[in-house]
Scaffold this active site. Structure first.
Site, short mmCIF file in Angstrom:
data_model
loop_
_atom_site.label_atom_id
_atom_site.label_comp_id
_atom_site.label_asym_id
_atom_site.label_seq_id
_atom_site.Cartn_x
_atom_site.Cartn_y
_atom_site.Cartn_z
N HIS A 1 -29.81 -34.12 14.01
CA HIS A 1 -29.99 -34.22 15.73
C HIS A 1 -28.53 -33.45 15.85
O HIS A 1 -28.44 -32.55 16.86
CB HIS A 1 -29.73 -35.44 16.19
N SER B 1 -29.04 -32.02 23.34
CA SER B 1 -29.53 -32.92 23.84
C SER B 1 -29.53 -33.26 25.58
O SER B 1 -29.86 -32.72 26.03
CB SER B 1 -28.54 -34.27 23.12
#
Length: 248
Positions: free
Chosen positions: A227, A90
């Site tokens: 995610h 990320s």
């Protein structure tokens, strides 16, 4: 230098160092645990950003160029002493990419492999669509973080804990909100191999765009999950096997 890194345990005889960059609000313990699975020939060094863990009193940084320069210039002896690879998830993917570019530009160094995870390529048009995290109330911000996942509910629902976690989270989201990158004309900025990894249920990312940032080999590895797919034990083990195979 020591406050910027969590290398646990130290492996002075390791052939290569794997530097791991945190996601927004993240610390170092998650990556430090990778040493229990990865081969002895890899020394895991987790990057610790300002405002968390032993750097709790350090001034928070919400600017990409400042964060990159601190990491690269402080850790240059580590980068120069033996081969190294980068992994970032990320926000950490953007940091790992930018530190790679900085090291090549100012020191003539590159990682032997750059692993980027769960993040759209820096130059992608999708990155121009911004969410103004700093204008959110605390309640709106917490709810947005909850939707992304990765932060334990016992933390998000505890006001006292969130007083500790909120400032670095906001600083990190501000950093990403204001981060933009344009590919230079001519040759790509990097020539090292690049791999993209993610969960198959994460929001769509511009995966092909990552292949444009290097003239080297590009590959991708998609696992089941969202995610924070890498927090699932089986995914984490597969990811570490993938990394080890690429760099050893």
């Amino acid at each position: 230098m020591e406050t910027l890194l969590n290398c646990r345990p130290l492996r002075p005889d390791a052939r290569i160092r794997l530097f791991c960059f945190p996601w927004a609000g993240g610390g170092t313990n998650f990556y430090a645990n990778w040493s229990k699975v990865l081969p002895q020939s890899i020394e895991v060094c987790a990057i610790r950003l300002a405002g968390r863990e032993s750097r709790f009193k350090d001034k928070l940084c919400s600017d990409m160029s400042t964060a990159v320069a601190e990491i690269a210039n402080t850790l240059i002896p580590k980068f120069q002493s033996k081969p190294f690879a980068f992994f970032g998830h990320s926000m950490g993917a953007a940091l790992a990419f930018e530190v790679s570019c900085y090291l090549k530009k100012y020191y003539g160094l590159q990682p032997v492999h750059l692993f980027v995870s769960g993040f759209t390529s820096p130059q992608s048009a999708a990155r121009r669509i911004k969410t103004d995290w700093m204008k959110m109330s605390d309640e709106e911000f917490v709810e947005s973080v909850r939707r992304i996942g990765g932060t334990p509910e016992e933390v998000l629902s505890n006001r006292d804990l969130m007083k500790i976690f909120m400032p670095p989270l906001r600083a990190d989201f501000h950093l990403i909100q204001h981060y933009e990158y344009d590919l230079p004309e001519g040759a790509p900025p990097l020539s090292c191999p690049v791999s993209f990894t993610d969960g198959d249920k994460d929001k769509p990312h511009d995966i092909p765009g990552w292949s444009d940032i290097t003239s080297g080999e590009f590959s991708n590895f998609i696992m089941p999950g969202g995610h924070f797919y890498l927090q699932e034990k089986e995914n984490g083990n597969q990811l570490m096997q993938y990394i080890a195979k690429k760099i050893l």
